[in-house]
Design a protein around this motif. Structure first.
Motif, PDB file in Angstrom:
ATOM      1  N   ASN A   1       5.226 -11.258   9.129  1.00 23.46           N
ATOM      2  CA  ASN A   1       4.915 -12.611   8.704  1.00 23.46           C
ATOM      3  C   ASN A   1       4.271 -13.350   9.870  1.00 23.46           C
ATOM      4  N   ALA A   2       3.059 -13.844   9.685  1.00 23.81           N
ATOM      5  CA  ALA A   2       2.310 -14.424  10.797  1.00 23.81           C
ATOM      6  C   ALA A   2       2.960 -15.692  11.340  1.00 23.81           C
ATOM      7  N   LYS A   3       3.734 -16.411  10.523  1.00 20.00           N
ATOM      8  CA  LYS A   3       4.365 -17.645  10.984  1.00 20.00           C
ATOM      9  C   LYS A   3       5.655 -17.382  11.745  1.00 20.00           C
ATOM     10  N   THR A   4       6.404 -16.358  11.325  1.00 20.06           N
ATOM     11  CA  THR A   4       7.729 -16.147  11.905  1.00 20.06           C
ATOM     12  C   THR A   4       7.831 -14.911  12.789  1.00 20.06           C
ATOM     13  N   GLY A   5       6.922 -13.942  12.613  1.00 21.92           N
ATOM     14  CA  GLY A   5       7.020 -12.689  13.346  1.00 21.92           C
ATOM     15  C   GLY A   5       8.027 -11.722  12.764  1.00 21.92           C
ATOM     16  N   ARG A   6       8.580 -12.042  11.614  1.00 20.77           N
ATOM     17  CA  ARG A   6       9.564 -11.156  10.990  1.00 20.77           C
ATOM     18  C   ARG A   6       8.858 -10.074  10.176  1.00 20.77           C
ATOM     19  N   PRO A   7       9.382  -8.847  10.204  1.00 19.53           N
ATOM     20  CA  PRO A   7       8.740  -7.761   9.456  1.00 19.53           C
ATOM     21  C   PRO A   7       8.787  -8.015   7.953  1.00 19.53           C
ATOM     22  N   ALA A   8       7.657  -7.806   7.293  1.00 19.86           N
ATOM     23  CA  ALA A   8       7.589  -7.857   5.836  1.00 19.86           C
ATOM     24  C   ALA A   8       7.813  -6.468   5.257  1.00 19.86           C
ATOM     25  N   TRP A   9       7.244  -5.446   5.892  1.00 13.28           N
ATOM     26  CA  TRP A   9       7.439  -4.063   5.495  1.00 13.28           C
ATOM     27  C   TRP A   9       6.919  -3.159   6.597  1.00 13.28           C
ATOM     28  N   GLN A  10       7.300  -1.909   6.546  1.00 14.76           N
ATOM     29  CA  GLN A  10       6.711  -0.895   7.404  1.00 14.76           C
ATOM     30  C   GLN A  10       6.643   0.413   6.639  1.00 14.76           C
ATOM     31  N   SER A  11       5.530   1.132   6.847  1.00 17.93           N
ATOM     32  CA  SER A  11       5.310   2.405   6.165  1.00 17.93           C
ATOM     33  C   SER A  11       5.018   3.479   7.195  1.00 17.93           C
ATOM     34  N   MET A  12       5.608   4.641   7.018  1.00 11.50           N
ATOM     35  CA  MET A  12       5.319   5.768   7.891  1.00 11.50           C
ATOM     36  C   MET A  12       4.047   6.444   7.387  1.00 11.50           C
ATOM     37  N   THR A  13       3.035   6.509   8.246  1.00 14.65           N
ATOM     38  CA  THR A  13       1.721   7.001   7.825  1.00 14.65           C
ATOM     39  C   THR A  13       1.511   8.475   8.128  1.00 14.65           C
ATOM     40  N   ILE A  14       2.445   9.102   8.816  1.00 13.45           N
ATOM     41  CA  ILE A  14       2.289  10.497   9.226  1.00 13.45           C
ATOM     42  C   ILE A  14       3.465  11.306   8.708  1.00 13.45           C
TER      43      ILE A  14
ATOM     44  N   TYR B   1      -3.175   1.050   2.243  1.00 14.56           N
ATOM     45  CA  TYR B   1      -1.891   0.574   1.740  1.00 14.56           C
ATOM     46  C   TYR B   1      -2.054  -0.807   1.110  1.00 14.56           C
ATOM     47  N   ASP B   2      -1.169  -1.121   0.196  1.00 12.23           N
ATOM     48  CA  ASP B   2      -1.130  -2.446  -0.398  1.00 12.23           C
ATOM     49  C   ASP B   2      -0.572  -3.437   0.624  1.00 12.23           C
ATOM     50  N   GLN B   3      -1.284  -4.542   0.833  1.00 17.17           N
ATOM     51  CA  GLN B   3      -0.859  -5.497   1.855  1.00 17.17           C
ATOM     52  C   GLN B   3       0.485  -6.150   1.526  1.00 17.17           C
ATOM     53  N   LYS B   4       0.793  -6.316   0.269  1.00 19.00           N
ATOM     54  CA  LYS B   4       2.021  -7.008  -0.101  1.00 19.00           C
ATOM     55  C   LYS B   4       3.255  -6.119   0.009  1.00 19.00           C
ATOM     56  N   THR B   5       3.090  -4.844  -0.352  1.00 18.38           N
ATOM     57  CA  THR B   5       4.265  -3.978  -0.477  1.00 18.38           C
ATOM     58  C   THR B   5       4.326  -2.835   0.528  1.00 18.38           C
ATOM     59  N   GLY B   6       3.181  -2.476   1.128  1.00 21.11           N
ATOM     60  CA  GLY B   6       3.143  -1.304   1.997  1.00 21.11           C
ATOM     61  C   GLY B   6       3.050  -0.003   1.235  1.00 21.11           C
ATOM     62  N   LYS B   7       2.840  -0.065  -0.068  1.00 15.38           N
ATOM     63  CA  LYS B   7       2.725   1.147  -0.886  1.00 15.38           C
ATOM     64  C   LYS B   7       1.382   1.826  -0.633  1.00 15.38           C
ATOM     65  N   GLN B   8       1.410   3.154  -0.485  1.00 17.76           N
ATOM     66  CA  GLN B   8       0.166   3.896  -0.287  1.00 17.76           C
ATOM     67  C   GLN B   8      -0.675   3.837  -1.558  1.00 17.76           C
ATOM     68  N   LEU B   9      -1.977   3.498  -1.368  1.00 18.03           N
ATOM     69  CA  LEU B   9      -2.900   3.396  -2.491  1.00 18.03           C
ATOM     70  C   LEU B   9      -3.823   4.598  -2.573  1.00 18.03           C
ATOM     71  N   TRP B  10      -4.353   5.049  -1.435  1.00 15.40           N
ATOM     72  CA  TRP B  10      -5.172   6.258  -1.416  1.00 15.40           C
ATOM     73  C   TRP B  10      -5.238   6.816  -0.006  1.00 15.40           C
ATOM     74  N   ARG B  11      -5.624   8.084   0.066  1.00 14.70           N
ATOM     75  CA  ARG B  11      -5.787   8.761   1.362  1.00 14.70           C
ATOM     76  C   ARG B  11      -7.035   9.640   1.286  1.00 14.70           C
ATOM     77  N   PHE B  12      -7.828   9.612   2.360  1.00 14.12           N
ATOM     78  CA  PHE B  12      -9.015  10.461   2.431  1.00 14.12           C
ATOM     79  C   PHE B  12      -8.901  11.349   3.661  1.00 14.12           C
ATOM     80  N   TYR B  13      -8.886  12.668   3.429  1.00  8.28           N
ATOM     81  CA  TYR B  13      -8.896  13.622   4.535  1.00  8.28           C
ATOM     82  C   TYR B  13     -10.322  13.775   5.049  1.00  8.28           C
ATOM     83  N   THR B  14     -10.450  13.958   6.348  1.00 10.69           N
ATOM     84  CA  THR B  14     -11.776  14.004   6.971  1.00 10.69           C
ATOM     85  C   THR B  14     -12.290  15.414   7.185  1.00 10.69           C
ATOM     86  N   VAL B  15     -11.405  16.418   7.133  1.00  7.55           N
ATOM     87  CA  VAL B  15     -11.805  17.825   7.227  1.00  7.55           C
ATOM     88  C   VAL B  15     -11.011  18.596   6.181  1.00  7.55           C
TER      89      VAL B  15
END
Length: 685
Positions: free
Chosen positions: A138-151, A189-203
């Motif tokens: 949260n930009a006003k408070t610095g409190r976490p809204a969500w976190q997602s593990m990307t790896i 990821y969705d900005q509101k929820t942190g839910k993965q929306l899509w992934r693109f592999y590069t190789v």
């Protein structure tokens, strides 16, 4: 790749700059070009610029991040993942968030790269961590809204680069292919929820497991052998750009894993999408087009550098273009709609290619540059590239790109163990797949660096300013006030006339200024902010290299009429230490040398000569005491300060390192004044 006809020289489209935007909300600035339409500070009054306020940074680790500024608040990152919000006019701290990455990052901390960027959108701050999390605060408070593990659990990926935000989404890539068998990707990821929306592999991955989409099936046809065993590489660890006109995200893709194509793809092949710009549909992540700067790349000439967007007139027709200066020494102008090459020209002398064929879009390669048949080759540029992570910028008023540029070469040769016996050393060292230079083979000219103003329409130089050292130019930002702001390795932060390169103003920052500056308006006043601090792993050829223990990292903020003053710089010297009673054993020195190169040099400098990222171990009292040294390495005593734990090291291996450090200290103490003893830089992300 499709063939296209050669085009006539370009002319820049004359356009009225957009209305001033008070904010700088992401890495690329208001328009992805590291450019601001603000002009309160201009060439006529920049001499009145002064320090408005500063914040000391004492979080441990490096801080090469670009701040962001939104609605009167500056947000900045430092260390492994400290995020702060401060009042843009006064520097008063509003909140501080510590992701405590040091507790969970493990071996990923050995990459040495601190956080390099954050982004703001719709009331949230987004950033990635070394352990692979994407976090929204949260930009006003610095409190976490969500976190997602990307790896994935226990893999060797890490995040050092900034995220990009667009249309309610946030996208992040990762690094790691230089250190382990990694297959690159980007994830939205969705900005509101942190839910993965899509992934693109590069190789492409293992064909036996099937391909995720048609793009991966197409890419797989350009690889040979069992490339998936090596990961393939292609991480998106730095720059991207969002294009609202086409609702596309352009991703800059890195080098192969390992660098040497003869290992990862025996028999050759273009190895898509390594070293490419790939355009993706921002809503779905579907492939649209690609342009590959280095087919079958084998030198670490990745395309993870900045991507700038503008319009040009080409043959009398307005065209949307993308401008890109990757490591390989060329500036590319590419049609954003089609992905077709418009023009390309080298900005430094290169010998890996004679040029770029506009009809095919492919480089005209020098076969000898691929170090064939085990023969060494001196190649220009080096893996540091002609342009690296120090941000370039584009000014629509001058029509110029401003590029921190390097001219240096490197010797490439196959590994001493041969191609078949090569393997990754996971998390330990650069996985290059290349060997040490043979005796007597070296670049034939001294390395230099400079700030280059380049006209992409005519593909010609406008002006240049020499920079100090081998990697002397810091990130840049340009403005509608006719100014270019840039720091340098020598310790000053400067303002230049954007049209001519004439230096108009300079500030002594007391340490290197390599991060990208930003400018923004708060309460009706224009400010300029930049993070100062030497992030060099090794010495970079300065008359006096920056010292981790005595330099002070800071966020510096300037405004017209600013009256603040920095404290007097520390004058304390930290000499190389010696223990006359310690007798280095040759066999242990040799073993310690190998261990230091694999595990330590990435932070503490080639041959123990540090450039400021971490302490110089030849000056360290900890390295003088066996028990203290073991507590740091084996037990992780200083993890919170950014020093990784090496729990796999035995007591004997730790003692080997001490023998090597003590031997290097003796050699450095006995060197004549001004003599360089095996100094060098370290490549990486």
């Amino acid at each position: 790749m499709r063939r296209f006809a050669a085009l006539a020289p370009l002319a820049l489209l004359a356009a009225t700059p957009p209305a001033p935007d008070v904010n700088w909300a992401g890495y690329g600035g208001p328009d992805e070009n590291h450019y601001s339409p603000l002009a309160q500070i201009n060439a006529g009054n920049v001499k009145q610029l002064g320090l408005a306020w500063y914040k000391d940074i004492n979080d441990g680790g490096s801080a090469l991040s670009a701040p962001i500024a939104v609605d009167g608040v500056v947000y900045y990152a430092s260390g492994l993942s400290h995020i702060r919000a401060v009042d843009a006019a006064t520097g008063r701290e509003i909140w501080h968030y510590d992701a405590q990455t040091w507790k969970v990052a493990g071996h990923k901390m050995r990459g040495a790269w601190g956080i390099r960027g954050i982004a703001y959108d719709k009331g949230q701050i987004f950033f990635g961590t070394m352990d692979g999390r994407l976090i929204a605060l949260n930009a006003k408070t610095g409190r976490p809204a969500w976190q997602s593990m990307t790896i994935q659990p226990d893999d060797e990926r890490y995040i050092s680069g900034p995220p990009w935000v667009f249309r309610g989404k946030v996208i992040i890539g990762h690094g790691g292919a230089d250190f382990a068998p990694i297959r690159g990707y980007v994830t939205a990821y969705d900005q509101k929820t942190g839910k993965q929306l899509w992934r693109f592999y590069t190789v492409p991955g293992d064909p036996a497991k099937g391909f995720e989409n048609k793009a991966m099936a197409m890419a797989a046809k350009t690889w040979n052998g069992e490339w998936w065993r090596y990961g393939g590489g292609g991480t998106v660890w730095n720059a991207m750009a969002y294009d609202p006109r086409y609702n596309r995200i352009y991703i800059g893709i890195g080098n192969g894993s390992p660098w040497n194509r003869k290992i990862r793809s025996p028999g050759g092949g273009d190895n898509l999408f390594l070293c490419s710009i790939v355009a993706l549909d921002a809503d779905t992540g579907e492939y649209v087009w690609h342009y590959q700067t280095n087919p079958g790349e084998t030198w670490d000439f990745n395309s993870a550098m900045d991507i700038e967007l503008t319009d040009m007139v080409v043959n009398g027709q307005k065209r949307p273009v993308l401008m890109h200066a990757p490591k390989n020494g060329f500036v590319y102008v590419i049609d954003r709609e089609s992905g077709k090459l418009i023009s390309a020209k080298n900005i430094v002398p290169v010998n890996w290619a004679k040029g770029i064929d506009v009809a095919t879009g492919r480089p005209i390669e020098n076969p000898e540059a691929r170090y064939p048949d085990g023969k060494p080759a001196v190649v220009y540029p080096s893996p540091f590239g002609a342009h690296n992570i120090e941000a370039m910028s584009y000014n629509p008023a001058t029509g110029l790109l401003y590029i921190p540029t390097m001219d240096q070469g490197r010797v490439y040769v196959d590994p001493e163990s041969g191609l078949a016996g090569w393997r990754h050393l996971d998390g330990q060292r650069l996985s290059t797949g290349t060997g040490a230079p043979p005796p007597g083979v070296a670049p034939d000219r001294a390395a230099t660096s400079f700030l280059l103003a380049w006209n992409p329409a005519t593909q010609s130089e406008a002006w240049r300013v020499p920079m100090p050292g081998l990697r002397g130019g810091g990130g840049t930002a340009s403005t509608a006030g006719g100014l270019l702001f840039a720091g340098n390795a020598g310790g000053t932060f400067d303002a230049y006339a954007a049209a001519t390169g004439r230096k108009l103003w300079s500030f002594n920052a007391q340490t290197a200024v390599m991060a990208q500056p930003i400018t923004y308006r708060a309460h009706g006043r224009q400010y300029v902010s930049v993070i100062a601090g030497a992030r060099f792993s090794s010495a970079v050829g300065l008359p006096r290299e920056w010292n981790y223990r005595t330099q002070q990292w800071r966020l510096l903020t300037f405004a017209l009429g600013g009256k603040a003053r920095l404290p007097r710089a520390a004058q304390v010297e930290t000499p190389v230490l010696d223990d006359p009673g310690f007798a280095p054993v040759a066999s242990r020195v040799a073993a310690g040398n190998a261990a230091f190169a694999q595990r330590c040099s990435i932070c503490h400098g080639a041959a123990t000569v540090s450039g400021g990222t971490a302490p110089d171990l030849a000056q360290s009292p900890i390295a003088m005491d066996a028990a203290s040294f073991r507590a740091v390495l084996h037990e992780g005593l200083l993890r919170e300060r950014g020093m990784p734990q090496f729990e796999e090291l035995s007591d004997g291996e730790i003692e080997d390192l001490r023998h090597y450090i003590r031997q290097r200290a003796r050699e450095r103490l006995s060197a004549k004044p001004g003599q360089q003893v095996n100094r060098g830089l370290h490549e990486g992300q």
